[in-house]
Motif scaffolding. Structure first.
Motif, short mmCIF file in Angstrom:
data_model
loop_
_atom_site.label_atom_id
_atom_site.label_comp_id
_atom_site.label_asym_id
_atom_site.label_seq_id
_atom_site.Cartn_x
_atom_site.Cartn_y
_atom_site.Cartn_z
N ASP A 184 13.06 -17.35 24.84
CA ASP A 184 13.16 -15.89 26.36
C ASP A 184 13.05 -17.12 27.17
N HIS A 185 12.11 -17.97 27.84
CA HIS A 185 11.60 -17.84 28.62
C HIS A 185 11.93 -20.06 28.51
N GLU A 186 12.32 -20.54 27.61
CA GLU A 186 13.16 -21.93 27.06
C GLU A 186 11.86 -22.61 27.39
N THR A 187 10.79 -22.33 26.70
CA THR A 187 9.65 -23.36 27.00
C THR A 187 8.82 -23.52 25.56
N VAL A 188 8.08 -24.63 25.75
CA VAL A 188 7.98 -24.82 24.27
C VAL A 188 6.00 -25.43 24.55
N LEU A 189 5.36 -24.58 24.26
CA LEU A 189 3.45 -24.96 24.72
C LEU A 189 3.39 -26.06 23.58
N VAL A 190 2.92 -27.35 23.82
CA VAL A 190 2.23 -27.82 22.58
C VAL A 190 0.82 -27.37 22.53
#
Length: 298
Positions: free
Chosen positions: A246-252
């Protein structure tokens, strides 16, 4: 929603500032200042991020109340944020997760927290669930975008492992993982990387994978960002990726570092795989191009 209303909702849900900060991807100090009143005019985007997390948790608990006796649920709830507060299973709405009774034997019905792997394996094959600390969680059929992203990422992770010919292997869901090596937890990560020997003929993986990746959906957002984040870290997972379409993000999250806060990337970033010690990275722009290509074809 006013700051006072946010504080009241936070207290009612039993969440801490730290939990909210982690789930909303905000600095803990920012949340603390807002909740204490030290920040008189916080940014609107920050307030919206906090409100979204609180609303998501409240909705999950409302789902629980639809499927269980409210008095029982209140008596079993502690003042802390616990796994039993998260959604269960057996809901007619494919987008929602909700708790339900699982009478898998002729014995007395069990309550959330009491289910075991015996109950897990006694369920019909067509019912896809996860068991976490004795509680069942429905796994709705994934959306098309979920499967598209997962397929592209599997190819990219395989390219990395194949290029270096190490002992790491990549697997896709559904794969059972007995995360805690106990009798009350069995999860199915969207994608996992195992960097050790294992029994190829086994029906499940034993213990924590080295890397786990989950793709968020409306029905799993709270579970993946709060419950499973905690479970993966404490089980010994080294690296945890959370992909948000939805937000086009990746949390690592790299749990080997002292800094608990995640690194945040967009869908055009080249993202290093920490467990590879600099040997591998994922060019997420390839995933993004594949998505745009499908959308452009409509």
């Amino acid at each position: 929603m006013t700051i006072e209303e946010l504080k009241n909702r936070k207290t009612a849900l039993g969440l801490t500032n730290e939990m909210i900060a982690k789930a909303a991807d905000l600095p803990l100090s920012t949340v603390q200042k807002i909740m204490s009143g030290a920040t008189k005019a916080p940014r609107k985007s920050t307030l919206i991020a906090i409100e979204t997390i609180l609303a998501a948790e409240e909705q999950q608990r409302m789902n629980i109340n639809e499927g269980m006796n409210i008095n029982e649920e209140k008596s079993s709830r502690s003042s802390d944020f616990t796994y039993e507060n998260c959604p269960g299973r057996n809901t007619p709405d494919p987008v929602k997760e909700a708790a339900a009774d699982y009478n898998v034997s002729t014995s007395a019905p069990k309550k959330d927290g009491e289910y075991t792997l015996d109950d897990y394996y006694a369920l019909p094959d067509e019912r896809r669930v996860e068991l976490i600390d004795g509680v069942f969680y429905d796994m709705s059929a994934p959306a098309v975008i979920h499967q598209k992203i997962l397929g592209e990422l599997y190819i990219l992770f395989r390219e990395c492992t194949d290029a270096h010919e190490g002992e790491c292997e990549v697997y896709l869901s559904p794969c059972d993982v007995r995360l805690d090596m106990d009798n009350k937890t069995m999860v199915q990560p969207d994608l996992l990387v195992i960097c050790r020997s294992y029994d190829l003929d086994a029906k499940r993986f034993e213990g924590a994978p080295d890397l786990v990746l989950e793709i968020l959906s409306p029905s799993t957002r709270s579970k993946d960002m709060l419950l499973k984040l905690y479970k993966y870290q404490n089980a010994g997972v080294k690296e945890y990726w959370v992909v948000d379409p939805d937000h086009e993000t990746v949390l690592v999250y790299y749990f080997q570092d002292d800094n608990f806060y995640p690194e945040k990337y967009d869908f055009d970033a080249v993202i290093p795989i920490h467990i590879s010690e600099g040997q591998c990275s994922i060019d997420f722009s390839r995933v993004n191009r594949a998505l745009k290509k499908v959308r452009a074809a409509k």
